[in-house]
Design an enzyme around this catalytic site. Structure first.
Site, PDB file in Angstrom:
ATOM      1  N   HIS A 191       0.824  -1.213   0.000  1.00 34.59           N
ATOM      2  CA  HIS A 191       0.000   0.000   0.000  1.00 34.59           C
ATOM      3  C   HIS A 191       0.852   1.254   0.000  1.00 34.59           C
ATOM      4  O   HIS A 191       0.430   2.300  -0.492  1.00 34.59           O
ATOM      5  CB  HIS A 191      -0.997  -0.054   1.151  1.00 34.59           C
ATOM      6  CG  HIS A 191      -2.080  -1.045   0.871  1.00 34.59           C
ATOM      7  ND1 HIS A 191      -2.120  -2.280   1.458  1.00 34.59           N
ATOM      8  CD2 HIS A 191      -3.103  -1.012  -0.027  1.00 34.59           C
ATOM      9  CE1 HIS A 191      -3.145  -2.953   0.962  1.00 34.59           C
ATOM     10  NE2 HIS A 191      -3.758  -2.211   0.066  1.00 34.59           N
ATOM     11  N   GLU A 435     -10.528 -11.126  -5.405  1.00 30.90           N
ATOM     12  CA  GLU A 435      -9.117 -11.036  -5.029  1.00 30.90           C
ATOM     13  C   GLU A 435      -8.691 -12.189  -4.118  1.00 30.90           C
ATOM     14  O   GLU A 435      -7.577 -12.224  -3.629  1.00 30.90           O
ATOM     15  CB  GLU A 435      -8.805  -9.669  -4.405  1.00 30.90           C
ATOM     16  CG  GLU A 435      -9.715  -9.257  -3.270  1.00 30.90           C
ATOM     17  CD  GLU A 435      -9.405  -7.856  -2.732  1.00 30.90           C
ATOM     18  OE1 GLU A 435      -8.367  -7.278  -3.069  1.00 30.90           O
ATOM     19  OE2 GLU A 435     -10.230  -7.356  -1.944  1.00 30.90           O
ATOM     20  N   ASP A 459      -4.057  -8.521  -4.460  1.00 27.51           N
ATOM     21  CA  ASP A 459      -4.261  -9.574  -3.467  1.00 27.51           C
ATOM     22  C   ASP A 459      -4.407 -10.942  -4.112  1.00 27.51           C
ATOM     23  O   ASP A 459      -3.954 -11.945  -3.557  1.00 27.51           O
ATOM     24  CB  ASP A 459      -5.497  -9.261  -2.611  1.00 27.51           C
ATOM     25  CG  ASP A 459      -5.156  -8.276  -1.514  1.00 27.51           C
ATOM     26  OD1 ASP A 459      -4.130  -8.479  -0.843  1.00 27.51           O
ATOM     27  OD2 ASP A 459      -5.886  -7.284  -1.349  1.00 27.51           O
ATOM     28  N   CYS A 506      -8.835  -3.853 -11.347  1.00 26.39           N
ATOM     29  CA  CYS A 506      -8.449  -2.626 -10.653  1.00 26.39           C
ATOM     30  C   CYS A 506      -7.144  -2.798  -9.889  1.00 26.39           C
ATOM     31  O   CYS A 506      -6.674  -1.871  -9.238  1.00 26.39           O
ATOM     32  CB  CYS A 506      -9.562  -2.147  -9.724  1.00 26.39           C
ATOM     33  SG  CYS A 506      -9.858  -3.255  -8.351  1.00 26.39           S
TER      34      CYS A 506
HETATM   35  C1  PEP Z   1      -6.122  -5.467  -5.090  1.00 27.69           C
HETATM   36  O1  PEP Z   1      -5.959  -6.257  -4.159  1.00 27.69           O
HETATM   37  O2  PEP Z   1      -5.745  -5.685  -6.272  1.00 27.69           O
HETATM   38  C2  PEP Z   1      -6.764  -4.167  -4.848  1.00 27.69           C
HETATM   39  C3  PEP Z   1      -7.061  -3.349  -5.842  1.00 27.69           C
HETATM   40  O3  PEP Z   1      -7.005  -3.823  -3.561  1.00 27.69           O
HETATM   41  P1  PEP Z   1      -5.876  -3.261  -2.562  1.00 27.69           P
HETATM   42  O4  PEP Z   1      -4.630  -3.015  -3.367  1.00 27.69           O
HETATM   43  O5  PEP Z   1      -6.419  -2.024  -1.953  1.00 27.69           O
HETATM   44  O6  PEP Z   1      -5.716  -4.377  -1.589  1.00 27.69           O
HETATM   45 MG    MG Z   2      -6.994  -5.918  -2.304  1.00 26.29          MG
END
Ligand code: PEP
Ligand code: MG
Length: 582
Positions: A191, A435, A459, A506
């Site tokens: 993140h 995910e 994920d 995404c």
């Molecule tokens: C993902 O896991 O690809 C996602 C978009 O969510 P995050 O990166 O916030 O876990």
């Molecule tokens: Mg995620």
């Protein structure tokens, strides 16, 4: 000149002075002092040396009393070192004659000894390096005292070099002064990395140990395109990068101006390119780049760094701001994805005992446990939906039961709002993140219960390949191009198409342009990416035909290893859009 390679997570070039945040978050505020300040700086150094020696004496006493004389002896050796007249004279000399600041001089001398010890080739002596680092930290703590720098109070442009930056720390970086950052730890889709993209500053993570060689104040080049950090560059390198910085800025501006309008392939197929955001103000970045809407709003960032609950009004205001910024374009509001590396102060107790936070209480699991938290957010989403095209999305779903429970709570919230006569929209589309592998495998069944899918590759990769997305030690196991990941994406796209529901990718994979032709070839028509990637994605799409994309996807299906997939895709991207790699 020291060159280190790491994982490039946010593109661009930046050049500036280093601000070092070690594991202990020390910042050396300045490298030099003025000539007339030398005497007062030396007095400060002496005070700090006395303070550090007193602290070590105290530690020696404590260790000897509680653990035994032999442990006390460790600190006795530290004391001897710090009182060594030669070592002190060297620091004093640098302050007196080179006008180094005491912090910089102390760090410089102790690091030099550490390097010499390391280079002797003797394992026992090399271990003693840690004692020297310990001494350095101790002395710096005393020297910096109240001057210990706070990232939030910067007044000059810097390049932040840190052992680690938590998502909250990253979120608080001041974009006016922090030109770029580089960290020793971190993975491609951590993140912290994602936030670097949000802040639109170049960033590199997973560099491994390198801060021990840096004191702060050195000139640093961050090449966020190639994943390279150059410390103390020579004159020729510096000149080369200054020029490259100008060229890169020009190319980005050109791309940006070409990025307006819709993304349509050469054979006339519209591909929707949305932005991923963490903060409401980023909606403006998406609008400027003519994104087709917000494909992922990570609402948990409302909480990070905060020690209090967010009220329904705070949620509502943030959502309304986003919705109003993008007008009639869709906004996918993802419910709180708290847990793992995103833990706000006020919820720390919930996660304190987690042995393996990525597999623990996280995301929709937190919401289903703390219904007040969940209902507050859902109320705000349904109310904000009056203002535009809002959709709600549940993250980290792993079973049908969770979808049903979440939808049931949503229905309750609808009833409450209705009873209370509060304006809201009841027909908000409900989707889920795909995910967790269990959902991809049963995508057909999940598709019957929701209005849309959004594939979270960040994920999905970590859970499918058992490789922590934030851990550079396993970065080589974490790969978007792994045939298992591509197979899961294919399954999800087929299930969505059979059920006639839209599906988006995404995760960061869709922001990596080399994957774009493949994803389109696999059938995707909706991609949600980090806002700064929107123009380059549109450029690639406009140079592509669906036929070519499908040929690429068919060819990729023959490859057995991720490395072959990646090098093939890199080659194809060069042919499709030579400028895309920048
Ligand atoms: C993902 O896991 O690809 C996602 C978009 O969510 P995050 O990166 O916030 O876990
Ligand atoms: Mg995620």
């Amino acid at each position: 000149m020291l060159v280190k390679r790491g994982i490039a997570v946010s593109p661009g070039l930046a050049i500036g002075p280093a601000l070092v945040l070690g594991a202990d978050v020390f910042r050396i505020p300045e490298r030099f002092v003025s000539v007339d300040a030398v005497d007062s700086e030396l007095a400060r150094l002496n005070l700090a040396l006395d303070g550090a020696c007193r602290e070590i004496e105290q530690n020696e006493r404590l260790a000897a009393e509680h653990l035994g004389e032999q442990y006390g002896a460790i600190f006795a050796a530290h004391l001897q070192l710090l009182r060594d007249p030669k070592l002190v004279a060297e620091i004093v000399d640098l302050v007196t004659h080179k006008h180094f600041s005491p912090e910089y001089a102390a760090s410089f001398v102790l690091k030099r000894y550490a390097r010499q010890l390391q280079n002797l080739g003797n394992k026992y002596l090399a271990e003693r390096v840690h004692d020297l680092f310990d001494l350095e930290r101790n002395l710096l703590r005393h020297l910096l005292g109240e001057r210990r720098g706070e990232l939030e109070h910067l007044t000059e442009p810097v390049i932040v070099l840190a052992h680690n930056l938590t998502p909250s720390e990253t979120a608080k970086l001041n974009r006016n002064f922090v030109r770029a950052f580089a960290t020793e730890v971190g993975g491609h889709t951590s993140h912290t990395a994602i936030l670097a993209g949000a802040l639109e500053i170049p960033a590199i993570v997973g560099l491994g140990t390198f801060l021990t060689d840096i004191s702060g104040g050195e000139t640093v080049i961050i090449d966020g395109d190639q994943g390279e950090v150059i410390i103390d560059p020579d004159a020729a390198t510096l000149a080369e990068y200054h020029e490259a910085e100008t060229t890169s800025r020009r190319k980005r501006a050109q791309l940006r101006s070409r990025g307006q309008g819709e993304a349509v392939t050469q054979d006339g197929v519209r591909i929707h390119v949305y932005g991923n955001i963490e903060f409401p103000e980023e909606a403006e970045h998406c609008r400027e780049r003519a994104a087709d809407g917000i494909g992922l709003y990570r609402t948990e960032f409302l909480y990070l760094g905060e020690h209090k609950e967010r009220s329904e009004e705070e949620h509502y205001e943030a959502y309304c701001r986003v919705v109003k910024t993008v007008g009639d374009r869709p906004v996918v509001i993802r419910t709180l994805d708290l847990g793992a590396d995103k833990v706000p102060g006020m919820l720390k107790h919930m996660f304190a005992d987690a042995m393996n936070p990525e597999l623990g209480l996280r995301s929709i699991r937190v919401c289903l446990q703390d219904l007040t938290l969940f209902r507050t957010q859902l109320r705000a989403i349904l109310r904000a939906a009056v203002e535009g095209d809002v959709r709600v999305m549940f993250p980290l779903v792993s079973s049908l039961t969770e979808v049903r429970q979440a939808r049931m709570i949503l229905r309750d919230v609808v009833e409450d709002l209705e009873d209370q006569g509060v304006p809201f929209r009841r027909d908000v589309p409900v989707g889920i993140m795909v995910e967790v592998p269990s959902v991809a495998i049963r995508a057909e069944e999940f598709a019957r219960e929701v209005d849309f899918f959004s594939i979270g590759t960040n994920d999905l990769i970590q859970y499918t390949l058992a490789a922590d997305r934030s851990d550079p030690a396993v970065a080589k196991y974490y790969n978007s191009a792994d045939p298992a990941i591509l197979k899961l994406i294919r399954m999800v796209v087929t299930a969505a198409s059979d059920a006639r529901i839209p599906v988006t990718v995404c995760g960061q994979m869709s922001s990596d342009v080399k994957f774009v032709p493949l994803l389109i070839g696999l059938g995707l028509r909706h991609l949600s990416v980090t806002p700064q990637a929107v123009p380059v994605l549109k450029d690639v799409i406009r140079n592509l035909t669906i036929t070519r994309a499908e040929e690429i996807a068919a060819r990729v299906a023959d490859f057995e290893v991720a490395r072959d997939v990646e090098s093939y895709l890199r080659g194809e991207l060069k042919k499709i859009s030579p400028d895309a790699g920048l």
